[in-house]
Design an enzyme around this catalytic site. Structure first.
Site, short mmCIF file in Angstrom:
data_model
loop_
_atom_site.label_atom_id
_atom_site.label_comp_id
_atom_site.label_asym_id
_atom_site.label_seq_id
_atom_site.Cartn_x
_atom_site.Cartn_y
_atom_site.Cartn_z
N ASP A 25 -11.79 9.71 -13.73
CA ASP A 25 -10.76 10.01 -12.60
C ASP A 25 -11.02 11.46 -11.97
OD1 ASP A 25 -9.55 7.69 -13.63
OD2 ASP A 25 -7.57 9.06 -14.43
N GLU A 73 -7.78 6.73 -11.18
CA GLU A 73 -6.41 6.41 -11.27
C GLU A 73 -5.61 6.18 -9.85
OE1 GLU A 73 -4.08 8.87 -13.66
OE2 GLU A 73 -2.11 8.07 -12.95
N LYS A 130 -7.72 2.02 -12.05
CA LYS A 130 -6.71 1.80 -13.15
C LYS A 130 -5.54 2.47 -12.77
CE LYS A 130 -8.17 5.85 -15.89
NZ LYS A 130 -6.85 6.72 -15.47
N VAL A 162 -11.29 14.15 -16.33
CA VAL A 162 -9.90 14.60 -16.44
C VAL A 162 -8.99 13.70 -16.50
CG1 VAL A 162 -10.94 16.63 -15.08
CG2 VAL A 162 -9.66 14.97 -14.05
N CYS A 167 -5.61 11.19 -19.43
CA CYS A 167 -6.45 9.88 -19.27
C CYS A 167 -7.77 9.82 -20.06
CB CYS A 167 -6.71 9.83 -17.71
SG CYS A 167 -5.30 9.41 -16.71
#
Ligand code: TIU
Length: 226
Positions: A25, A73, A130, A162, A167
């Site tokens: 991410d 994400e 995701k 991160v 995550c």
């Protein structure tokens, strides 16, 4: 196996294509002002320390032709994969799907969902979108990420990105439960809350590597064959 100096004891890294570098991410939405991370009230500059160590690890993995996996994400534009309980949580300045300076927050295809230019994926690298915090939940339909990793012969995962306690930690725990041997690179991960980063790393490696190992990027890079 290559023994990497790590905590709580040396990490057994599988050479060849068996160990994937996972970059969680590193998106504009978390790292730049005006994105999802900032909407939650966070100081995004806290995450910038991870960028250079991740870039160095990417260069090393790419030079060897070892697998690289980036995650993002983000949600579908119709938000059909965003649970209302996630969108309606708290009192952010902008909610998921709202228009912001980098497009709609955490929506696939918007500028904010892109990985930052310094760490942009190369052709052939895995890019996994995701909808949750963990990289195995509801990803890579229809077969799922675990099946794809198994089919590729990947048994070991090296985690960066991160945020450490959200995550990264969730993905590493999901991976550990699926049988992967997991390492997190201390300076290649970051949190908006340095104390949470330290606590998460300590928890992951406690009890004899209950979830996995941690090491600085310098120790990992120096252990890899030239
Ligand atoms: N808010 C926070 O710390 N993290 C997230 O929402 N997602 C990720 O960690 N990528």
């Amino acid at each position: 196996m290559i023994a990497v100096d790590a905590e709580p004891f040396p990490y057994p890294l599988a050479p060849g294509g068996c160990t994937a570098l996972v970059v969680i991410d590193m998106q504009r939405d978390f790292v730049e002002p005006g994105g999802f991370g900032a909407s939650l009230g966070n100081d995004v500059t806290q995450l910038h320390t991870a960028i250079a160590p991740i870039a160095a690890l990417l260069a090393s993995w790419r030079q060897r032709g070892w697998p690289v996996l980036h995650t993002r994400e983000c949600h579908r534009p119709d938000l059909s994969d965003c649970p209302p309980a996630k969108r309606e949580r708290g009192s952010p300045t902008l909610r998921i799907g709202d228009p912001g300076p980098m497009g709609r927050l955490l929506v696939a295809g918007e500028p904010g969902a892109d990985i930052i230019p310094a760490l942009a994926p190369l052709p052939g690298e895995w890019v996994i979108d995701k909808p949750g915090k963990g990289m195995f939940w509801n990803t890579c339909a229809p077969d799922g990420l675990h099946a794809r990793l198994q089919a590729a012969g990947i048994t070991h995962l090296v985690f960066t990105g991160v945020t450490t306690e959200v995550c990264v930690q969730t993905s590493m725990r999901e991976a550990n439960d699926r049988g992967y041997t997991c390492l997190v690179v201390e300076d290649a991960t970051a949190s908006y809350f340095p104390a949470f980063k330290a606590a998460a790393l300590a928890m992951l490696v406690a009890q004899g590597a209950i979830v996995g190992w941690k090491t600085p990027s310098a120790a990992l890079l120096s252990a890899l064959p030239a």
